[in-house]
Each structure stands twice: as C-alpha cells, then as structure tokens.
Scaffold this motif. Structure first.
Motif, short mmCIF file in Angstrom:
data_model
loop_
_atom_site.label_atom_id
_atom_site.label_comp_id
_atom_site.label_asym_id
_atom_site.label_seq_id
_atom_site.Cartn_x
_atom_site.Cartn_y
_atom_site.Cartn_z
N LEU A 181 -5.50 0.06 1.41
CA LEU A 181 -6.01 -0.04 2.11
C LEU A 181 -6.82 0.94 3.05
CD1 LEU A 181 -3.36 -1.35 5.41
CD2 LEU A 181 -4.61 -2.70 3.46
N PRO A 182 -8.48 0.42 2.81
CA PRO A 182 -9.48 1.50 2.51
C PRO A 182 -9.16 2.52 3.94
CG PRO A 182 -10.38 -0.38 4.08
CD PRO A 182 -9.08 -0.92 3.50
N ASN A 183 -8.57 2.15 4.80
CA ASN A 183 -8.10 3.40 5.71
C ASN A 183 -7.28 4.62 5.50
OD1 ASN A 183 -6.01 1.45 6.65
ND2 ASN A 183 -5.46 2.50 8.28
N HIS A 184 -6.60 4.32 4.56
CA HIS A 184 -5.45 5.55 4.08
C HIS A 184 -5.99 5.85 2.16
CE1 HIS A 184 -2.11 1.81 5.72
NE2 HIS A 184 -3.22 3.68 6.29
N ARG A 185 -6.39 6.99 3.15
CA ARG A 185 -7.16 8.32 1.95
C ARG A 185 -6.62 8.00 0.58
NH1 ARG A 185 -8.17 14.97 2.18
NH2 ARG A 185 -9.40 14.91 0.42
N TRP A 186 -5.26 8.41 0.02
CA TRP A 186 -4.47 8.36 -1.30
C TRP A 186 -4.30 7.00 -1.71
CZ3 TRP A 186 -6.53 12.39 -2.78
CH2 TRP A 186 -7.29 13.80 -2.86
N ALA A 187 -3.93 6.16 -1.12
CA ALA A 187 -3.70 4.76 -1.39
C ALA A 187 -4.04 3.54 -3.16
CB ALA A 187 -4.26 3.70 -0.23
N LYS A 188 -5.67 3.90 -3.06
CA LYS A 188 -6.31 3.51 -4.42
C LYS A 188 -5.57 4.59 -4.90
CE LYS A 188 -9.62 1.07 -4.30
NZ LYS A 188 -11.08 0.47 -3.94
N ASP A 189 -5.77 5.89 -5.00
CA ASP A 189 -5.31 6.30 -6.42
C ASP A 189 -3.74 6.79 -6.11
OD1 ASP A 189 -7.76 8.72 -6.97
OD2 ASP A 189 -8.21 8.39 -4.96
N ALA A 190 -2.66 6.61 -5.52
CA ALA A 190 -1.94 5.82 -5.84
C ALA A 190 -1.41 4.94 -6.71
CB ALA A 190 -0.59 6.12 -4.27
N ASP A 244 0.57 -1.13 -0.45
CA ASP A 244 0.08 -0.31 0.21
C ASP A 244 1.52 1.42 -0.13
OD1 ASP A 244 -1.13 2.18 0.94
OD2 ASP A 244 -2.96 1.09 1.62
N TYR A 245 1.07 1.64 -1.11
CA TYR A 245 1.89 2.94 -1.01
C TYR A 245 1.04 4.24 -0.21
CZ TYR A 245 2.32 1.72 -5.97
OH TYR A 245 3.34 0.90 -7.07
N GLN A 246 1.06 4.06 0.29
CA GLN A 246 0.38 5.23 1.85
C GLN A 246 0.13 4.14 3.31
OE1 GLN A 246 -2.98 7.40 1.53
NE2 GLN A 246 -2.67 8.23 3.34
N CYS A 247 1.05 3.18 2.88
CA CYS A 247 1.44 2.78 4.21
C CYS A 247 3.01 2.45 4.94
CB CYS A 247 1.10 0.70 3.99
SG CYS A 247 2.06 -0.58 5.30
N SER A 296 1.20 11.70 1.28
CA SER A 296 0.46 12.12 2.27
C SER A 296 -0.74 12.70 2.93
CB SER A 296 0.30 10.30 2.61
OG SER A 296 1.71 11.33 3.68
N GLN A 297 0.04 13.47 3.38
CA GLN A 297 -0.48 14.72 4.14
C GLN A 297 -1.60 15.73 3.18
OE1 GLN A 297 -0.59 14.42 7.12
NE2 GLN A 297 0.86 12.54 7.09
N SER A 298 -1.64 15.56 2.32
CA SER A 298 -1.98 16.27 1.19
C SER A 298 -3.60 16.29 0.79
CB SER A 298 -1.34 16.28 -0.15
OG SER A 298 -2.71 17.45 -1.58
N GLU A 324 8.27 10.40 -2.12
CA GLU A 324 7.60 10.95 -1.67
C GLU A 324 6.47 10.97 -0.67
OE1 GLU A 324 8.56 13.69 -2.37
OE2 GLU A 324 10.03 13.10 -3.32
N GLN A 325 6.47 10.00 -0.03
CA GLN A 325 4.87 9.48 0.78
C GLN A 325 4.75 10.00 1.82
OE1 GLN A 325 4.94 6.57 4.35
NE2 GLN A 325 4.04 5.46 2.63
N PRO A 326 5.47 11.29 2.68
CA PRO A 326 5.37 11.81 3.93
C PRO A 326 5.33 12.91 2.91
CG PRO A 326 7.70 10.97 3.62
CD PRO A 326 7.40 10.65 2.52
#
Length: 239
Positions: free
Chosen positions: A116-125, A85-88, A153-155, A148-150
């Motif tokens: 994962l469904p709890n990561h807002r941008w994971a699917k878009d990534a 998961d790119y936002q993990c 992921s906060q955007s 560039e995850q940090p």
C-alpha cells in the motif's frame, strides 16, 4: 586501565589513550552490534532448524511471466490466496495463525504482493522477499519480515535491516542487493498489484478461500480459522 584493556581485546594495543577515549563509544556500539547480530542469526537458525515445518513450497510462473509463490499441495481441498502488505499490521497478526492452519489442514497457500502507498517500507519489503526468492528462500524471508515487522517498520533505514535478515538466512548478500534493485522484481510486484486490482482488491489483507473473498470481519486471528473450516466443509462432497 579499562580503555587500554578494551584496545587490547579488539586488537588495537598501540592506539594512544586519547584517541581511544574519542572513539570508544563508537567502538562499543560496533562490537555490541556485531555480537547481537551474530547471536540473533544463531538463535534464528537454531529455532528454524528445530521447528522447521514440512512444507511443499514452490515458485511457479503463470502465463504472461507472472511469478507465483505457493505452499502446500496443488490438489489441496482449499486454496488460500492472500494479497498482502508486509508493513500491514493485520497481515502481520494473521501470518503465524495462517502458517498453523496451512499445516493443520494441508492448505494450498498463495501469496501475492500488494504494498500500500501509505506504508513507507512496504514496497522495499516486497522487493526483499522477491530477491530472497531468487535464492530459494521466499517463504523464509516472508515469515521473517512479518515476525520482525514491529522493528523494521519503525526504522529509518529498513533496507539495511532487510540485508541483515538476508544474512541471517545465509543468502549471497551481493546478489541479494543487486536483485533488490532489479527492475524485473518491480515488474513482478506490479503484476501482483494489477491482478489484485482487476478482481477488486483495495486493501490488505484481502484473502480468498477457493476464489471466495473472506469478509473483513472474519480476518481476525480468532475468527479466521472458522472461515477456513467452513471452506473445507463446503469443498467436501456431501455424503
């Protein structure tokens, strides 16, 4: 005087001073943003050019039409398969150590999407990586997303950043935007998730070394190399 000088520099010499005062902050932000993006793209390309590893990368299609992204030789001693998961954050921390291990031991690496469904941008990534794949840049986008995850992921608008990354990778941006929203890419991601669910994947990162799952306590950057070395040792025939 400063306002008039700036208007001349950016090519608007006849704009009234009052109008310039009103829009000066927006102009400064725009100019600085463009300079920063251009500098970042230059530095990123320079770094990739000087340190670009020699990798055997491939995009394969399994029975059923599932796209698979691989690094390394097909007949490698050890195959590492990651459901990520790119936002993990733990996936992000393992990304660079995994790259080093791939080069050091000539591993075959497979990456499968498991947002994962709890990561807002994971699917878009995941969509961004798959869209980049259609232009031959999956692994470059994969590495950049983790690096560039940090930031993204906060955007509040990560998709715009993904488009900026696509520009840094010199992709066709119109095609990239269209592919990001292609239902077929969503289908590919769902196939990865279904494969993971079928073999018991529930969280990320879940990593298999020669089809053996790596225990969670061995997925720390300091511990994971030991797991890889053990897999290599067990895969070699005893003398």
């Amino acid at each position: 005087m400063v306002i008039r000088h700036l208007s001349f520099v950016i090519g608007l010499p006849n704009v009234p001073t009052q109008l310039m005062k009103r829009y000066l902050p927006l102009l400064i932000v725009a100019v600085v943003g463009l300079v920063a993006l251009g500098s970042g793209a230059f530095l990123y390309r320079a770094k990739r050019g000087s340190n670009a590893p020699l990798k055997i990368s491939n995009t394969e299609t399994e029975p059923g039409g599932q796209v698979v992204h691989t690094l390394g030789p097909d007949k490698a001693t050890v195959t590492l398969e990651e459901f990520g998961d790119y936002q993990c954050p733990p996936c992000g921390r393992l990304s660079e150590p995994m790259n080093k291990l791939q080069k050091q031991f000539n591993l075959r690496v497979i990456f499968r999407n498991f947002p994962l469904p709890n990561h807002r941008w994971a699917k878009d990534a995941a969509h961004a990586a798959e869209a980049a794949s259609r232009q031959g840049k999956f692994w470059q986008m994969h590495d950049l997303l983790f690096k560039e995850q940090p930031v993204w992921s906060q955007s509040t608008d990560a998709r715009s950043l993904f488009q900026a990354y696509a520009g840094m990778l010199q992709l066709d941006l119109n095609r990239f935007r269209q592919d990001m929203d292609d239902p077929e890419i969503q289908h590919q991601i769902e196939l990865d998730q279904s494969r993971g669910a079928a073999i018991g994947v529930k969280t990320t990162p879940t990593i298999f070394l020669n089809n053996q799952v790596v225990p969670a306590n061995e997925l720390m950057p300091d511990e994971f190399p030991k797991a890889v070395e053990a897999a290599i040792k067990s895969a070699k025939p005893s003398s």
